[in-house]
Each structure stands twice: as C-alpha cells, then as structure tokens.
Design a protein around this motif. Structure first.
Motif, PDB file in Angstrom:
ATOM      1  N   VAL A  48       0.756  -1.081   0.091  1.00  0.00           N
ATOM      2  CA  VAL A  48       0.012  -0.085  -0.106  1.00  0.00           C
ATOM      3  C   VAL A  48       0.620   1.344  -0.168  1.00  0.00           C
ATOM      4  N   LEU A  49       1.468   1.481   0.979  1.00  0.00           N
ATOM      5  CA  LEU A  49       2.892   2.358   1.180  1.00  0.00           C
ATOM      6  C   LEU A  49       3.466   2.665   0.252  1.00  0.00           C
ATOM      7  N   PRO A 199      10.867   3.066  -1.316  1.00  0.00           N
ATOM      8  CA  PRO A 199      11.915   3.075  -0.682  1.00  0.00           C
ATOM      9  C   PRO A 199      12.294   1.854  -1.048  1.00  0.00           C
ATOM     10  N   ASP A 200      11.801   0.638  -1.696  1.00  0.00           N
ATOM     11  CA  ASP A 200      12.234  -1.006  -1.981  1.00  0.00           C
ATOM     12  C   ASP A 200      13.212  -0.177  -3.314  1.00  0.00           C
ATOM     13  N   LEU A 213      15.727   4.604   6.099  1.00  0.00           N
ATOM     14  CA  LEU A 213      14.800   4.627   5.588  1.00  0.00           C
ATOM     15  C   LEU A 213      13.854   3.743   4.275  1.00  0.00           C
ATOM     16  N   ASP A 214      14.801   2.899   4.032  1.00  0.00           N
ATOM     17  CA  ASP A 214      14.466   2.322   2.722  1.00  0.00           C
ATOM     18  C   ASP A 214      14.239   0.709   3.516  1.00  0.00           C
ATOM     19  N   LYS A 215      14.859   0.019   1.979  1.00  0.00           N
ATOM     20  CA  LYS A 215      14.843  -1.386   2.088  1.00  0.00           C
ATOM     21  C   LYS A 215      16.141  -2.200   3.311  1.00  0.00           C
ATOM     22  N   ASP A 216      17.003  -1.406   2.929  1.00  0.00           N
ATOM     23  CA  ASP A 216      18.371  -1.852   3.387  1.00  0.00           C
ATOM     24  C   ASP A 216      17.680  -1.988   5.212  1.00  0.00           C
ATOM     25  N   VAL A 225      10.733  -2.155   9.181  1.00  0.00           N
ATOM     26  CA  VAL A 225      11.031  -1.182   7.591  1.00  0.00           C
ATOM     27  C   VAL A 225       9.449  -0.906   7.411  1.00  0.00           C
ATOM     28  N   THR A 226       8.142  -0.827   7.348  1.00  0.00           N
ATOM     29  CA  THR A 226       7.107  -0.764   6.893  1.00  0.00           C
ATOM     30  C   THR A 226       7.108   0.948   8.310  1.00  0.00           C
TER      31      THR A 226
END
Ligand code: TMP
Length: 254
Positions: A48-49, A199-200, A213-216, A225-226
């Motif tokens: 969703v984000l 952010p992925d 603030l990302d997939k790391d 993460v979310t």
C-alpha cells in the motif's frame, strides 16, 4: 466474476491485463525479497505504501516532463500503467557510496561521490543481475546506442529532481534503481520510465541522523521496515491528506 489475466508475476509486484489495450494493472504485494529471492518476508502494508509513494513520485516527474508509464492509481494496491516493452536493464544512479558500490571499492558507506555515477545491471535473477557496460548492452542488442543516450539523460534528470525533492523532506537520496521501457505510438518508439520508484528501489537516509528509511532495514535485519516507509510517505505529505470520511463539508465564506 470475470478473472483477469495475469501477465507477469514478479517478486514484489504482479501485472494484470488492463481495461483497455496498451494498459496494465500494476499490483503491489506486501512481499519483500532480498539476496536474489533467497531472503523472503511478508511486511504488512508495504504494498500500500509503495503504491502511494510511487504514484506521488511518478506524478511529480510527469509534471516536469519526464515521460513515464504511470496513468492513475486505481485503489490501495493497484495502479493503471501504460504497457511497455521492458528494456532488460537495472539502471542505478549513485550519489553517495553505499551497498555493493561501497563493498566493491572498499569505501566507507556515506562517502559523497565526486559526481553522480550511473551503472547498468542486466535484469537476470539466474545470473544474479551482473553489472554490464555499454559494450555488452549494444553487442547483445539489449538497447541501442541511441536508447542508452536517452536512458542516461533521463536517469540524470530523475536523480537530480528527486534529490532536490527529498532534500526538501529532510532526506538524502543516496542511490536509486530505475527501469525503462519502449512505448510504441503508431510507428514511433519512445523510451519512458517504468516499474516503480519506492523505498524498495532507493536508499534514503535521514539528512540529520543518517537513519535508514529504505529496504536496507529489511536486507540488514534492522527492523521497523514499514514504519520507515510510512515516515517517507509522511514527510512527502502523502499520509497527511484527509481521508474521505474525515473530510469536512463546504466552508462558509463570510
Ligand atoms: P546495490 O548497492 O545493492 O547495488 O543497490 C543499488 C541500488 O539499487 C539501491 O538503491 C537498491 C537498488 N536495488 C534494487 O532496487 N534491486 C536490486 O535487486 C538491487 C541489488 C538493488
């Protein structure tokens, strides 16, 4: 109910046949993967984000004339996009050393690069997305020299624009991965931005604290993460919009 046709099943997204020819429905899943699919999890709310963040960024890019496949958001997890022929390259633009780049050159993560650096990787999970040069790309016909010129020009514009946009939200755009596709209009072909921007597919650090603030956060098991993706959406002003149920009626002008 008519079931729609699945056109492509990806690790984090699915593509379904769209309502009109030349359109597709892009569905954002909650699945998160890393290490070429070896590490997996379901992160509730991520899809969703990413749908909202990608909608927002693609729309801002449309406003400055960067051609892209986004047409409109359909619902919480889906957006209508133009069907393109995907160019099988992951185009990475780096502003700051991080991830595989920092490892490759034994650089400290966070070192500012002398200029933005563009890299190409072949989209091929089996080969673990190897880095390729323009020589490989043109020799194997993955893209023509003219298409590479267009991709590079668009990648620089996208990176410059998004760096400024994120700066305004107190976020540093460390690096970004983008994908392009060929759009056929009658006999004319244009290279346009496709896939997603979320952010992925970027490294985003808080400007002040360098918090990730990302997939790391998923790749490195940092947790939250979310929550981090929500923070990005909040800072972009996406989550501040009043929901339909909260909207007030007309205001009387005195
Ligand atoms: P890297 O430092 O691991 O090469 O990643 C560079 C950027 O590309 C970073 O923002 C994460 C993004 N990326 C993807 O979107 N998909 C991928 O499969 C990989 C490896 C990186």
């Amino acid at each position: 109910m008519k079931t729609r046709k699945l056109v492509y099943e990806g690790k984090n997204k699915n593509l379904y046949e769209g309502p009109e020819p030349g359109t597709l429905v892009q569905y954002f899943k909650d699945d998160a993967t890393a290490q070429q699919g070896r590490k997996k999890a379901v992160l509730e709310g991520k899809g969703v984000l990413n749908n909202r963040i990608s909608e927002f960024l693609m729309s801002r890019l449309t406003e400055i004339g960067v051609p892209n496949h986004f047409m409109r958001r359909l619902n919480m997890r889906e957006q209508l996009v133009r069907e393109v022929e995907i160019i099988p390259l992951e185009v990475v633009v780096r502003n700051v050393a991080a991830g595989s780049f920092a490892t490759r050159f034994e650089m400290e993560e966070g070192a500012v690069l002398p200029r933005s650096i563009i890299e190409f990787y072949l989209k091929n999970d089996k080969l673990q997305n190897p880095m390729v040069t323009e020589e490989h790309i043109t020799a194997f016909n993955w893209a023509s020299p003219h298409e590479i010129d267009e991709i590079v020009a668009l990648a620089i514009r996208i990176n410059d624009f998004l760096s400024g946009l994120f700066l305004g939200a107190g976020i540093k755009l460390v690096d970004i991965k983008i994908e392009f596709g060929r759009l056929w209009e009658n006999d004319m072909m244009r290279v346009i931005l496709a896939d997603e921007i979320s952010p992925d597919s970027m490294r985003l650090w808080d400007l002040r604290t360098s918090e990730k603030l990302d997939k790391d956060r998923f790749r490195r098991d940092l947790g939250g993460v979310t929550e981090a993706y929500s923070e990005v959406a909040r800072r972009l002003g996406i989550l501040n919009e009043p929901q339909a149920t909260e909207r007030k009626g007309p205001v009387l002008v005195k």
